[in-house]
Design an enzyme around this catalytic site. Structure first.
Site, mmCIF file in Angstrom:
data_model
loop_
_atom_site.group_PDB
_atom_site.id
_atom_site.type_symbol
_atom_site.label_atom_id
_atom_site.label_comp_id
_atom_site.label_asym_id
_atom_site.label_seq_id
_atom_site.Cartn_x
_atom_site.Cartn_y
_atom_site.Cartn_z
ATOM 1 C CE1 TYR A 23 8.744 -7.783 -1.971
ATOM 2 C CE2 TYR A 23 8.092 -6.315 -0.183
ATOM 3 C CZ TYR A 23 8.999 -6.686 -1.155
ATOM 4 O OH TYR A 23 10.168 -5.982 -1.304
ATOM 5 C CB SER A 64 11.970 -4.983 2.195
ATOM 6 O OG SER A 64 10.982 -4.014 2.437
ATOM 7 C CE LYS A 73 12.195 -8.608 -1.020
ATOM 8 N NZ LYS A 73 13.138 -8.950 -2.093
#
Ligand code: NAD
Ligand code: WQD
Length: 336
Positions: free
Chosen positions: A148, A124, A152
């Site tokens: 979050y 992302s 990644k």
């Protein structure tokens, strides 16, 4: 020879399944349906006239993952499965680290033991944190601002280490910018549970009458109209990027990192206006406070993907608005 799509019932995974089937790949989906509906898979089959082998299973269930590899001749994996709500990740960090990271470890361990070493990972643009400058190239410094985003970044590092230890691995890390829109059939699309976190599903829910108005999170950013700027990319363009990445890593080993964005930034108010122009629907809005953690401006330099993958986003902001609206209008309650 089949491609395993983890998270294939979800928003981006389902659109990518369509592209894979259109290109005559055999598709196996593993999804625990924690954030998706089996109806997405039925509709993929209706749209393409082809079948999908589906396993309702959790990546954390090692035996279930092994069974998927034993029962199918999998040659590569597109790994979408993961939790993605930034706010929830701040409240439940262990849940996010366990699901996203342990899930990826179990997947990679199973792949290694089955001799499958071709993997495309859903990363992302959030890995760039607050960018020093825009457009953002793949060399820009990374530093995520929430659990979050850190999942990644950590998974990217794990996959680089994996290739470092065994150069047979073929890995693509795809850093998506802001995926919106839906398949042009209007049959599959983004179906958030509860209050949408993201801008476009909020807009379409206001447009369809499910919510009164859009809250615009701040108009005092250092941008031309004061609202946040993002690089919105049509989910079908994004899906095509995965097929290009798969072709690229089929041809050469290594770890490749690509931005998947359009290279253009639109503000929140640009999107509200584009939506009106594309659909004729006026979305009422109110300016409110900034959302904590938001940045002013984020858009991609997508030139590396164009150079090395021969991929560039083709669809316009109008296409994105029309297709998101078609999906929402025909499915006011999503898949329910
Ligand atoms: P999504 O929630 O619609 O899809 C993810 C799918 O994974 C869901 O169907 C869910 O049920 C499944 N899943 C989650 N944990 C699982 C587990 N442990 N085992 C099996 N299945 C599991 O999300 P999406 O928008 O399609 O995103 C797909 C991927 O792309 C995610 O990894 C996400 O972090 C990443 N991503 C999304 C965006 C975005 O804005 N949508 C942007 C950048 C990156
Ligand atoms: C876009 C713009 C908001 C909702 C998030 C994640 C990121 C990535 C994509 C997965 C911003 C504004 C939004 C609303 C608003 N996901 N907005 N009112 O924040 O760029 O990225 O999704 O990797 O990790 O953080 O996308 O769609 O939430 O917001 O004004 O109700 O719209 O402030 O400027 P974002 P978004």
């Amino acid at each position: 020879m089949a491609i395993l799509v983890t998270g294939g019932a979800g928003y981006i995974g389902s659109h990518t399944c369509i592209q894979l089937l259109k290109e005559n790949y055999e598709v196996v989906v593993l999804d625990n349906l924690s954030n998706s509906s089996p109806k997405a898979l039925q509709r993929i089959e209706e749209i393409t006239g082809k079948t999908v082998m589906f396993y309702q299973a959790d990546l954390l269930d090692r035996q279930a993952v092994e069974r998927v590899f034993e029962e199918n001749n999998i040659t590569g994996v597109l790994h979408f499965a993961g939790l993605k709500a930034v706010g929830e990740s701040v409240e439940k960090p262990l849940y996010y680290y366990h699901n996203n990271i342990t899930g990826t470890l179990i997947l990679c361990e199973t792949m290694r033991s089955c001799g499958v070493k071709t993997l495309v990972f859903s990363s992302s643009a959030t890995v760039y944190g607050t960018p020093e400058r825009v457009p953002i190239s793949e060399e820009a410094p990374t530093g995520a601002a929430n659990p979050y985003g850190r999942t990644k970044l950590m998974i990217e590092e794990i996959l680089r280490d994996l290739h470092q230890a065994d150069s047979d691995w073929r890995i693509a890390l795809l850093r998506y910018f802001n995926p919106i829109g839906a398949d042009e059939s209007g049959r599959i699309g983004e179906d958030p549970t509860g209050l949408p976190n993201n801008l476009m599903p909020f807009i379409t829910q206001v447009a369809v009458g499910k919510r009164d108005k859009l809250m615009v999170f701040g108009d005092d950013y250092d941008t031309p109209d004061g609202t946040g700027i993002r690089d919105y990319i049509h989910v079908t363009d994004l899906a095509e990027g995965h097929l290009k990445a798969l072709e690229k890593i089929a041809a050469e080993t290594g770890v490749k990192t690509y931005n998947l964005g359009t290279g253009f930034g639109y503000s929140v108010l640009d999107i509200v206006h584009a939506f009106l122009e594309a659909t004729g629907v006026q979305v009422p809005y109110e300016i409110t406070d900034r959302r904590p953690g938001d940045i002013a401006s984020c858009y991609a330099d997508p030139s590396l993907a164009e150079k090395e993958l021969g991929w560039r986003a083709k669809k316009t902001i109008r296409d994105m608005c029309c297709d998101a609206w078609r999906w929402q209008q025909h499915n006011p309650n999503g898949y329910q």
